[in-house]
Scaffold this active site. Structure first.
Site, PDB file in Angstrom:
ATOM      1  N   GLY A   8      -7.151   8.568  -3.733  1.00  0.00           N
ATOM      2  CA  GLY A   8      -5.620   8.095  -4.040  1.00  0.00           C
ATOM      3  C   GLY A   8      -5.516   7.456  -5.483  1.00  0.00           C
ATOM      4  O   GLY A   8      -5.877   7.763  -6.320  1.00  0.00           O
ATOM      5  N   THR A   9      -4.726   6.600  -5.236  1.00  0.00           N
ATOM      6  CA  THR A   9      -4.205   5.900  -6.406  1.00  0.00           C
ATOM      7  C   THR A   9      -5.179   4.734  -7.224  1.00  0.00           C
ATOM      8  O   THR A   9      -4.886   4.303  -8.183  1.00  0.00           O
ATOM      9  CB  THR A   9      -2.920   4.991  -6.355  1.00  0.00           C
ATOM     10  OG1 THR A   9      -3.355   4.199  -5.194  1.00  0.00           O
ATOM     11  CG2 THR A   9      -1.893   5.694  -5.561  1.00  0.00           C
ATOM     12  N   GLU A  75      -4.233  -2.872  -0.301  1.00  0.00           N
ATOM     13  CA  GLU A  75      -4.249  -2.043   0.742  1.00  0.00           C
ATOM     14  C   GLU A  75      -3.754  -2.563   2.190  1.00  0.00           C
ATOM     15  O   GLU A  75      -3.676  -1.487   2.993  1.00  0.00           O
ATOM     16  CB  GLU A  75      -5.446  -1.425   0.842  1.00  0.00           C
ATOM     17  CG  GLU A  75      -6.156  -0.472  -0.617  1.00  0.00           C
ATOM     18  CD  GLU A  75      -5.186   0.731  -0.795  1.00  0.00           C
ATOM     19  OE1 GLU A  75      -4.325   1.198   0.035  1.00  0.00           O
ATOM     20  OE2 GLU A  75      -5.392   1.176  -1.805  1.00  0.00           O
TER      21      GLU A  75
END
Length: 93
Positions: A8-9, A75
């Site tokens: 992901g990012t 996160e």
């Protein structure tokens, strides 16, 4: 130092990759038995399926405790057994 697989990012070229500044890139791996889905239309999530025909791509980095805490905060990880946005999982040896 621990090894951390990211997707992901947090990957190279993505918006949150700067959190890994100073961390050592190890390799990019395919991990069988996992699949990626998008949660709430925008949040990439990986789930264990056990299906050897499915896999996810992870970039593996060696990170220090400070970087791991920074990523945990990003996160939404508060600790084992608590209400977290993700669960830390060992995905390969």
């Amino acid at each position: 130092m621990v090894r951390l697989g990211v997707y992901g990012t947090l990957r190279k070229g993505m918006g949150n990759h700067y959190h890994l500044k100073g961390s050592k890139y190890i390799e990019t791996i395919q991990v069988p038995g996992w699949m990626m889905i998008t949660f709430a239309s925008t949040i990439p999530t990986i789930l264990y399926t056990g299906d050897k025909h499915e896999s996810v791509t992870l970039e593996v980095y060696e990170v220090d405790d400070h970087t791991l805490r920074d990523i945990d905060q990003l996160e939404g990880y508060r600790g084992e057994g608590l209400d977290n946005w993700y669960t830390r999982s060992e995905v390969c040896d």
